[in-house]
Design an enzyme around this catalytic site. Structure first.
Site, mmCIF file in Angstrom:
data_model
loop_
_atom_site.group_PDB
_atom_site.id
_atom_site.type_symbol
_atom_site.label_atom_id
_atom_site.label_comp_id
_atom_site.label_asym_id
_atom_site.label_seq_id
_atom_site.Cartn_x
_atom_site.Cartn_y
_atom_site.Cartn_z
ATOM 1 N N ARG A 72 0.825 -1.213 0.000
ATOM 2 C CA ARG A 72 0.000 0.000 0.000
ATOM 3 C C ARG A 72 0.858 1.261 0.000
ATOM 4 N NH1 ARG A 72 -1.924 4.141 3.166
ATOM 5 N NH2 ARG A 72 -4.051 4.798 2.684
ATOM 6 N N ARG A 110 -1.250 -9.715 9.935
ATOM 7 C CA ARG A 110 -0.760 -9.357 8.609
ATOM 8 C C ARG A 110 0.721 -9.022 8.695
ATOM 9 N NH1 ARG A 110 -5.237 -6.690 5.761
ATOM 10 N NH2 ARG A 110 -3.619 -6.078 4.313
HETATM 11 C C1 LIG Z 1 -2.189 3.970 7.180
HETATM 12 C C2 LIG Z 1 -3.093 3.048 6.420
HETATM 13 C C3 LIG Z 1 -2.641 1.767 6.058
HETATM 14 C C4 LIG Z 1 -3.476 0.906 5.346
HETATM 15 N N1 LIG Z 1 -2.988 -0.318 4.971
HETATM 16 C C5 LIG Z 1 -3.750 -1.142 4.220
HETATM 17 C C6 LIG Z 1 -3.259 -2.404 3.780
HETATM 18 O O1 LIG Z 1 -2.147 -2.780 4.072
HETATM 19 N N2 LIG Z 1 -4.064 -3.185 3.027
HETATM 20 C C7 LIG Z 1 -5.318 -2.802 2.667
HETATM 21 O O2 LIG Z 1 -6.010 -3.550 1.961
HETATM 22 N N3 LIG Z 1 -5.815 -1.619 3.074
HETATM 23 C C8 LIG Z 1 -5.074 -0.775 3.843
HETATM 24 N N4 LIG Z 1 -5.577 0.436 4.266
HETATM 25 C C9 LIG Z 1 -6.962 0.776 3.953
HETATM 26 C C10 LIG Z 1 -7.153 1.073 2.524
HETATM 27 O O3 LIG Z 1 -6.206 2.006 2.054
HETATM 28 C C11 LIG Z 1 -8.563 1.599 2.388
HETATM 29 O O4 LIG Z 1 -9.451 0.628 2.922
HETATM 30 C C12 LIG Z 1 -9.005 1.829 0.959
HETATM 31 O O5 LIG Z 1 -7.941 2.091 0.096
HETATM 32 C C13 LIG Z 1 -9.995 2.994 0.912
HETATM 33 O O6 LIG Z 1 -9.252 4.179 1.080
HETATM 34 P P1 LIG Z 1 -9.810 5.532 1.667
HETATM 35 O O7 LIG Z 1 -9.083 6.591 0.924
HETATM 36 O O8 LIG Z 1 -11.270 5.551 1.685
HETATM 37 O O9 LIG Z 1 -9.354 5.506 3.198
HETATM 38 P P2 LIG Z 1 -7.924 5.514 3.860
HETATM 39 O O10 LIG Z 1 -6.938 4.802 3.032
HETATM 40 O O11 LIG Z 1 -8.122 5.048 5.253
HETATM 41 O O12 LIG Z 1 -7.491 7.068 3.866
HETATM 42 C C14 LIG Z 1 -8.077 8.023 4.706
HETATM 43 C C15 LIG Z 1 -7.128 9.200 4.828
HETATM 44 O O13 LIG Z 1 -7.777 10.263 5.528
HETATM 45 C C16 LIG Z 1 -6.882 10.832 6.463
HETATM 46 N N5 LIG Z 1 -7.690 11.457 7.520
HETATM 47 C C17 LIG Z 1 -8.443 10.832 8.469
HETATM 48 N N6 LIG Z 1 -9.063 11.748 9.238
HETATM 49 C C18 LIG Z 1 -8.714 12.967 8.763
HETATM 50 C C19 LIG Z 1 -9.031 14.292 9.137
HETATM 51 N N7 LIG Z 1 -9.864 14.545 10.153
HETATM 52 N N8 LIG Z 1 -8.505 15.315 8.429
HETATM 53 C C20 LIG Z 1 -7.669 15.082 7.375
HETATM 54 N N9 LIG Z 1 -7.297 13.822 6.983
HETATM 55 C C21 LIG Z 1 -7.830 12.785 7.665
HETATM 56 C C22 LIG Z 1 -6.048 9.621 6.925
HETATM 57 O O14 LIG Z 1 -4.840 10.015 7.502
HETATM 58 C C23 LIG Z 1 -5.877 8.864 5.620
HETATM 59 O O15 LIG Z 1 -4.755 9.298 4.909
HETATM 60 C C24 LIG Z 1 -4.777 1.321 5.002
HETATM 61 C C25 LIG Z 1 -5.241 2.590 5.379
HETATM 62 C C26 LIG Z 1 -4.403 3.462 6.067
HETATM 63 C C27 LIG Z 1 -4.897 4.845 6.438
#
Ligand SMILES: Cc1cc2nc3c(=O)[nH]c(=O)nc-3n(C[C@H](O)[C@H](O)[C@H](O)COP(=O)(O)OP(=O)(O)OC[C@H]3O[C@@H](n4cnc5c(N)ncnc54)[C@H](O)[C@@H]3O)c2cc1C
Length: 423
Positions: free
Chosen positions: A108, A186
């Site tokens: 990731r 994991r």
């Molecule tokens: C650190 C991390 C590691 C992950 N590792 C894996 C993995 O190994 N394998 C896997 O399948 N999925 C992983 N995931 C989850 C995966 O990336 C998500 O389930 C999927 O890609 C959907 O992404 P998303 O952008 O909706 O959420 P996310 O990937 O969770 O991103 C959300 C982002 O919003 C930011 N954020 C949260 N609250 C606030 C706020 N109040 N103000 C500003 N920014 C904020 C967070 O820091 C993050 O960068 C991980 C997520 C994170 C955050």
């Protein structure tokens, strides 16, 4: 010629795959995009993440991204399934779905860095250390409070992940996670230790990436190797009724992971024992019921990605669906234009809602197909463990779909009882 979203100001919260995709897709269409990320730096947290061909096609539309992803991603032709006692069950290959497009599976943090750099290269204004604490909206725009300052735009796409604060604003109440009854150990590690053991040395093959899974009652273990045999990732999903915690960095313990596969094939134990404990994470799988809505009352703020719909990993679609959200929201904003943002946001929700929840459900059915299986029956019908590969999920172009259905979606929204004159 001016791009279709020129003049539109888009504020995106959260630089995960939902936020970055929305940012890139709005920026490609000419919008001014500010992306606020709460973390102080771009973190390398996480391990294996999978993008199906439905999101692979999104990466491939971004110049240079596919070429950067190829060398770091996993490239095996199939997944070998074994029962917990090491009896070979079957091999699932992906040849038939090559026509649907390309899948990308890798670390990731590494994939994230490539997408992040692409976003910056096309002019997305990413601001770190911006943890948003409040949201507000008016009839003409929306804004956030971050570090005590207000930042406003025409529209906000909130991709702030499973523990979203934006979700509380949209719903008007806090939506607490529930335990799914499962947790996942994991790891992402080097293959040095695997090479030392004759049972596992084959996994560190510099010429072929391997992908294998061992299945047993209420537990499954998957391992993948990549990057010329130098990297290995494994996941072990098991029953766990412990406290609900949503963290990607809670430490895991080798002896506890071993307990979850007691009596299993020696190779599974050997892979777990080859894992440096600092590379092991214990991730409790939480669940949320589908939200009644993803958009704020004035339709100036929309949830995208996990903030709107967390996925179980057994759907293998969480990241892909978050990217589809970003593309769909951008297409809707393009077609509605700056003067009609609420229409775009309502259309985004309507286009995405049914599909996302149908895909979400596959996480439960896929998991139960493995975990609740009668292994005497599985051995008689080994093909039954194959993952369903659904064309309606994987052979899908969310961008084309949004262009195709936008007009009829708006028409049906306008016909809904109580639709406001602006719709
Ligand atoms: C650190 C991390 C590691 C992950 N590792 C894996 C993995 O190994 N394998 C896997 O399948 N999925 C992983 N995931 C989850 C995966 O990336 C998500 O389930 C999927 O890609 C959907 O992404 P998303 O952008 O909706 O959420 P996310 O990937 O969770 O991103 C959300 C982002 O919003 C930011 N954020 C949260 N609250 C606030 C706020 N109040 N103000 C500003 N920014 C904020 C967070 O820091 C993050 O960068 C991980 C997520 C994170 C955050």
């Amino acid at each position: 010629m001016a791009k279709p979203c020129a003049g539109l100001e888009v504020l995106i919260v959260g630089a995960g795959f939902a936020g970055l995709t929305a940012a890139i897709e709005c920026r490609r269409r000419g919008a001014r995009v500010i992306l606020l990320e709460g973390s102080k730096d771009r973190r390398q947290l996480g391990d294996i993440i999978s993008f199906g061909s439905n999101s692979g096609r999104i990466f491939r539309r971004w110049p240079g991204v596919e070429d950067a992803l190829d060398p770091i991603c996993h490239h095996s032709g199939g997944l070998d399934f074994y029962a917990y006692d090491n009896e070979f069950l079957c091999r699932q290959t992906w040849d038939a779905e090559e026509v649907w497009g390309k899948r990308f599976n890798g670390h990731r943090g590494e994939i994230h860095e490539i997408v992040w750099n692409h976003a910056i290269s096309i002019g997305v204004d990413i601001r770190l250390g911006m943890k948003v604490s409040e949201y507000f909206e008016t009839d003409t725009g929306a804004g956030v409070v971050v570090n005590g300052e207000k930042v406003s735009a025409d529209v906000i796409l909130a991709g702030d992940g499973v523990r979203s604060t934006a979700r509380t604003i949209v719903l008007g109440f806090e939506d607490k996670p529930k335990s799914s009854g499962y947790a996942v150990y994991r790891s992402w590690m080097g293959t040095e230790k695997l090479k030392e053991n004759p049972l596992t040395a084959w996994l560190a093959d510099p010429k072929i990436d391997h992908h294998a899974g061992w299945l047993g009652p209420d537990v499954h273990f998957l391992v993948a190797t990549l990057q010329e045999g130098t990297a290995c990732s494994w996941v072990l999903t098991h029953k766990d009724e412990a406290d609900v915690e949503e963290s990607w960095s809670a430490p895991g313990y080798v002896e506890e992971a071993i307990k979850a596969v007691e009596g299993w094939a020696p190779i599974v134990h050997a892979i777990i024992r080859a894992t440096p404990e600092e590379k092991l994470v214990d991730w409790k799988l939480v669940f949320r019921d589908p939200l009644p809505t993803w958009i704020s009352p004035k339709a100036r703020i929309a949830l995208i990605g996990d903030a709107a719909h967390p996925f179980l990993p057994t759907s293998i679609q969480g990241a892909s669906q978050s990217m589809e959200d970003g593309v769909t929201a951008a297409v809707c904003l393009e077609l509605a234009g700056k003067s009609n943002v609420p229409e775009a946001i309502r259309a985004y929700e309507k286009i995405r809602y049914g599909r996302v929840h149908a895909v979400q459900q596959t996480g439960v059915t896929n998991r139960d197909n493995w975990h609740k299986a009668d292994f005497d029956l599985v051995k008689k019908n080994p093909e039954s463990v194959k993952l369903p590969r659904e064309p309606w999920i994987l052979n899908f172009d969310c961008q084309q779909h949004a262009y195709d259905v936008y007009a009829e979606t708006v028409k049906s929204l306008r016909a809904e009882p109580g639709a406001r004159p602006s719709l």
